[in-house]
Structures are given as C-alpha cells and as structure tokens.
Design a protein around this motif. Structure first.
Motif, PDB file in Angstrom:
ATOM      1  N   VAL A 122     -95.194  42.224  75.715  1.00 60.55           N
ATOM      2  CA  VAL A 122     -94.492  41.482  74.662  1.00 60.55           C
ATOM      3  C   VAL A 122     -93.755  40.256  75.182  1.00 60.55           C
ATOM      4  CG1 VAL A 122     -94.295  43.507  73.182  1.00 60.55           C
ATOM      5  CG2 VAL A 122     -92.458  42.969  74.776  1.00 60.55           C
ATOM      6  N   ALA A 123     -93.717  40.068  76.498  1.00 64.54           N
ATOM      7  CA  ALA A 123     -92.943  38.969  77.086  1.00 64.54           C
ATOM      8  C   ALA A 123     -93.381  37.600  76.559  1.00 64.54           C
ATOM      9  CB  ALA A 123     -93.034  39.004  78.608  1.00 64.54           C
ATOM     10  N   LYS A 124     -94.665  37.436  76.326  1.00 61.83           N
ATOM     11  CA  LYS A 124     -95.170  36.126  75.886  1.00 61.83           C
ATOM     12  C   LYS A 124     -94.628  35.715  74.526  1.00 61.83           C
ATOM     13  CE  LYS A 124     -99.573  37.803  74.008  1.00 61.83           C
ATOM     14  NZ  LYS A 124     -99.046  39.096  73.656  1.00 61.83           N
ATOM     15  N   ASP A 125     -94.122  36.677  73.762  1.00 62.12           N
ATOM     16  CA  ASP A 125     -93.600  36.392  72.426  1.00 62.12           C
ATOM     17  C   ASP A 125     -92.077  36.485  72.347  1.00 62.12           C
ATOM     18  OD1 ASP A 125     -96.202  36.075  71.337  1.00 62.12           O
ATOM     19  OD2 ASP A 125     -96.407  38.255  71.231  1.00 62.12           O
ATOM     20  N   MET A 126     -91.422  36.696  73.480  1.00 62.00           N
ATOM     21  CA  MET A 126     -89.972  36.901  73.461  1.00 62.00           C
ATOM     22  C   MET A 126     -89.215  35.623  73.137  1.00 62.00           C
ATOM     23  SD  MET A 126     -88.987  39.423  76.564  1.00 62.00           S
ATOM     24  CE  MET A 126     -89.509  41.111  76.571  1.00 62.00           C
ATOM     25  N   VAL A 127     -88.164  35.790  72.372  1.00 64.98           N
ATOM     26  CA  VAL A 127     -87.233  34.697  72.100  1.00 64.98           C
ATOM     27  C   VAL A 127     -86.139  34.751  73.169  1.00 64.98           C
ATOM     28  CG1 VAL A 127     -87.727  34.655  69.629  1.00 64.98           C
ATOM     29  CG2 VAL A 127     -85.884  36.107  70.503  1.00 64.98           C
ATOM     30  N   ALA A 128     -85.309  33.732  73.196  1.00 65.55           N
ATOM     31  CA  ALA A 128     -84.289  33.601  74.237  1.00 65.55           C
ATOM     32  C   ALA A 128     -83.405  34.841  74.358  1.00 65.55           C
ATOM     33  CB  ALA A 128     -83.438  32.365  73.971  1.00 65.55           C
ATOM     34  N   GLN A 129     -82.958  35.371  73.234  1.00 65.09           N
ATOM     35  CA  GLN A 129     -82.076  36.538  73.273  1.00 65.09           C
ATOM     36  C   GLN A 129     -82.766  37.740  73.906  1.00 65.09           C
ATOM     37  OE1 GLN A 129     -78.777  36.436  72.231  1.00 65.09           O
ATOM     38  NE2 GLN A 129     -78.672  38.367  73.320  1.00 65.09           N
ATOM     39  N   ALA A 130     -84.021  37.955  73.579  1.00 67.30           N
ATOM     40  CA  ALA A 130     -84.769  39.079  74.156  1.00 67.30           C
ATOM     41  C   ALA A 130     -84.948  38.903  75.660  1.00 67.30           C
ATOM     42  CB  ALA A 130     -86.123  39.215  73.470  1.00 67.30           C
ATOM     43  N   ILE A 131     -85.224  37.687  76.087  1.00 63.80           N
ATOM     44  CA  ILE A 131     -85.382  37.412  77.521  1.00 63.80           C
ATOM     45  C   ILE A 131     -84.091  37.745  78.264  1.00 63.80           C
ATOM     46  CG2 ILE A 131     -85.781  35.613  79.256  1.00 63.80           C
ATOM     47  CD1 ILE A 131     -87.392  34.149  76.950  1.00 63.80           C
ATOM     48  N   SER A 132     -82.978  37.272  77.742  1.00 62.96           N
ATOM     49  CA  SER A 132     -81.706  37.532  78.426  1.00 62.96           C
ATOM     50  C   SER A 132     -81.341  39.011  78.369  1.00 62.96           C
ATOM     51  CB  SER A 132     -80.583  36.664  77.857  1.00 62.96           C
ATOM     52  OG  SER A 132     -80.188  37.096  76.580  1.00 62.96           O
ATOM     53  N   ASN A 133     -81.681  39.691  77.286  1.00 64.49           N
ATOM     54  CA  ASN A 133     -81.419  41.130  77.192  1.00 64.49           C
ATOM     55  C   ASN A 133     -82.225  41.913  78.223  1.00 64.49           C
ATOM     56  OD1 ASN A 133     -79.646  40.716  75.090  1.00 64.49           O
ATOM     57  ND2 ASN A 133     -81.056  41.379  73.507  1.00 64.49           N
ATOM     58  N   TRP A 179     -80.701  41.297  81.618  1.00 63.78           N
ATOM     59  CA  TRP A 179     -79.462  42.075  81.745  1.00 63.78           C
ATOM     60  C   TRP A 179     -79.803  43.539  82.034  1.00 63.78           C
ATOM     61  CZ3 TRP A 179     -77.443  46.263  79.173  1.00 63.78           C
ATOM     62  CH2 TRP A 179     -76.100  46.538  79.408  1.00 63.78           C
ATOM     63  N   ALA A 180     -80.774  44.083  81.287  1.00 65.97           N
ATOM     64  CA  ALA A 180     -81.166  45.485  81.479  1.00 65.97           C
ATOM     65  C   ALA A 180     -81.746  45.712  82.868  1.00 65.97           C
ATOM     66  CB  ALA A 180     -82.170  45.895  80.401  1.00 65.97           C
ATOM     67  N   CYS A 181     -82.552  44.772  83.354  1.00 66.33           N
ATOM     68  CA  CYS A 181     -83.117  44.899  84.700  1.00 66.33           C
ATOM     69  C   CYS A 181     -82.007  44.946  85.745  1.00 66.33           C
ATOM     70  CB  CYS A 181     -84.060  43.737  85.000  1.00 66.33           C
ATOM     71  SG  CYS A 181     -85.626  43.806  84.110  1.00 66.33           S
ATOM     72  N   ALA A 182     -80.998  44.112  85.575  1.00 68.51           N
ATOM     73  CA  ALA A 182     -79.879  44.103  86.523  1.00 68.51           C
ATOM     74  C   ALA A 182     -79.082  45.398  86.432  1.00 68.51           C
ATOM     75  CB  ALA A 182     -78.985  42.900  86.268  1.00 68.51           C
ATOM     76  N   ARG A 183     -78.802  45.852  85.232  1.00 72.32           N
ATOM     77  CA  ARG A 183     -78.023  47.090  85.052  1.00 72.32           C
ATOM     78  C   ARG A 183     -78.771  48.322  85.546  1.00 72.32           C
ATOM     79  NH1 ARG A 183     -73.484  48.382  84.963  1.00 72.32           N
ATOM     80  NH2 ARG A 183     -73.577  49.869  83.297  1.00 72.32           N
ATOM     81  N   PHE A 228     -77.538  34.078  83.926  1.00 74.75           N
ATOM     82  CA  PHE A 228     -76.918  33.778  85.216  1.00 74.75           C
ATOM     83  C   PHE A 228     -76.367  35.045  85.864  1.00 74.75           C
ATOM     84  CE2 PHE A 228     -77.043  29.356  83.902  1.00 74.75           C
ATOM     85  CZ  PHE A 228     -77.312  28.724  85.101  1.00 74.75           C
ATOM     86  N   TRP A 229     -75.682  35.871  85.081  1.00 75.39           N
ATOM     87  CA  TRP A 229     -75.119  37.105  85.620  1.00 75.39           C
ATOM     88  C   TRP A 229     -76.225  38.001  86.174  1.00 75.39           C
ATOM     89  CZ3 TRP A 229     -75.879  42.234  84.414  1.00 75.39           C
ATOM     90  CH2 TRP A 229     -74.996  43.130  85.023  1.00 75.39           C
ATOM     91  N   ALA A 230     -77.272  38.209  85.384  1.00 72.23           N
ATOM     92  CA  ALA A 230     -78.367  39.085  85.798  1.00 72.23           C
ATOM     93  C   ALA A 230     -79.097  38.527  87.012  1.00 72.23           C
ATOM     94  CB  ALA A 230     -79.342  39.285  84.637  1.00 72.23           C
ATOM     95  N   SER A 231     -79.355  37.226  87.026  1.00 71.98           N
ATOM     96  CA  SER A 231     -80.037  36.625  88.178  1.00 71.98           C
ATOM     97  C   SER A 231     -79.209  36.797  89.446  1.00 71.98           C
ATOM     98  CB  SER A 231     -80.315  35.146  87.918  1.00 71.98           C
ATOM     99  OG  SER A 231     -81.204  34.985  86.844  1.00 71.98           O
ATOM    100  N   GLY A 232     -77.906  36.584  89.332  1.00 73.33           N
ATOM    101  CA  GLY A 232     -77.031  36.757  90.488  1.00 73.33           C
ATOM    102  C   GLY A 232     -77.002  38.194  90.971  1.00 73.33           C
ATOM    103  N   LYS A 233     -76.869  39.107  90.043  1.00 76.72           N
ATOM    104  CA  LYS A 233     -76.804  40.535  90.399  1.00 76.72           C
ATOM    105  C   LYS A 233     -78.124  40.997  91.013  1.00 76.72           C
ATOM    106  CE  LYS A 233     -74.646  44.677  88.807  1.00 76.72           C
ATOM    107  NZ  LYS A 233     -73.449  44.756  89.605  1.00 76.72           N
ATOM    108  N   LEU A 234     -79.229  40.575  90.428  1.00 78.75           N
ATOM    109  CA  LEU A 234     -80.538  40.941  90.965  1.00 78.75           C
ATOM    110  C   LEU A 234     -80.747  40.334  92.357  1.00 78.75           C
ATOM    111  CD1 LEU A 234     -82.536  40.551  87.662  1.00 78.75           C
ATOM    112  CD2 LEU A 234     -82.340  42.679  88.983  1.00 78.75           C
TER     113      LEU A 234
END
Length: 133
Positions: free
Chosen positions: A20-31, A34-38, A73-79
C-alpha cells in the motif's frame, strides 16, 4: 517492549505495508515511520520499505503537516540511532525542512522539539547546510 510476543509479527507486516506504500498520503507515511521507530523495526527487514516510503514522501512533501514533519524527523533520528538504514530519507528531509519553515507559525512546541530532536540525531549523516535557507 511491553508485548514481546508481538515482535515476530513485525517482519510479516512489512510486505503488507509495501503493497500500500505507493498510495500512501503524507500522514500515513509519517505514521508508518513513527511506528517503525517505536517498534524498533529490524534494520535488515526495513531497507526496501524505507526506500519506498522515502520515494513516496518526496512525492507528497508539500502535503506534510507540521506534525507529520515532526514525526518524520523524530522517527528518522530514532531509527538512525538504532542503526537502521535511513539513507533513503536523506534527500527528502531537507525538502521537509523547507515545508516546516513555511509552516513554522502553525507548529506546536512539541512538533518543534521533535523536529529538532531528529535533526540532532541525524547531524552526523546530514549536512547542516541542507537545513539552511
């Protein structure tokens, strides 16, 4: 951390997210970021996912809200701190920083703090000149 029995499910979810990534909107991408980092996603399993998300984030850059930018930014830094392959995001984060500057008046203190926290964690892999106007 609280439910270690669920951790084995994470690698099984990555292919579903990629579908589903190819159809994601900005909010879904950031979510998802965030989930990957958490979830402390495994760096080996995440590389192709991050490439897809970064490509999509580049296309959706103007649609990111201040909170979505902060999450990225938070998720990229944490990852990055955990050794995950965040290099696919190194081209899109300066673009998101420009969007953040345009939205600075609307950013909450928390969003600003999370954005700065992520930039701080990424300072060794991203040229600071990328974030200068």
């Amino acid at each position: 951390k609280q439910m270690p029995q669920l951790k084995p499910l994470i690698p099984e979810l990555i292919p579903m997210i990629q579908l589903v990534a190819k159809d994601m909107v900005a909010q879904a991408i950031s979510n998802v970021m965030w989930a990957c980092a958490r979830c402390e996603i495994d760096s080996g399993a995440s590389e192709s996912l991050f490439e897809m998300l970064a490509e999509r984030a580049f296309m959706e850059a103007d649609a990111f809200t201040e909170q979505a930018i902060a999450n990225m930014f938070w998720a990229s830094g944490k990852l990055h701190r955990r050794g995950a392959p965040v290099s696919p995001f190194l081209d899109v984060l300066p673009i998101l920083s420009e969007v953040a500057v345009q939205q600075a008046d609307a950013m909450t203190a928390q969003a600003i703090a999370n954005t700065l926290w992520g930039i701080t964690d990424l300072r060794h892999v991203v040229s600071t000149s990328a974030f200068e106007r």
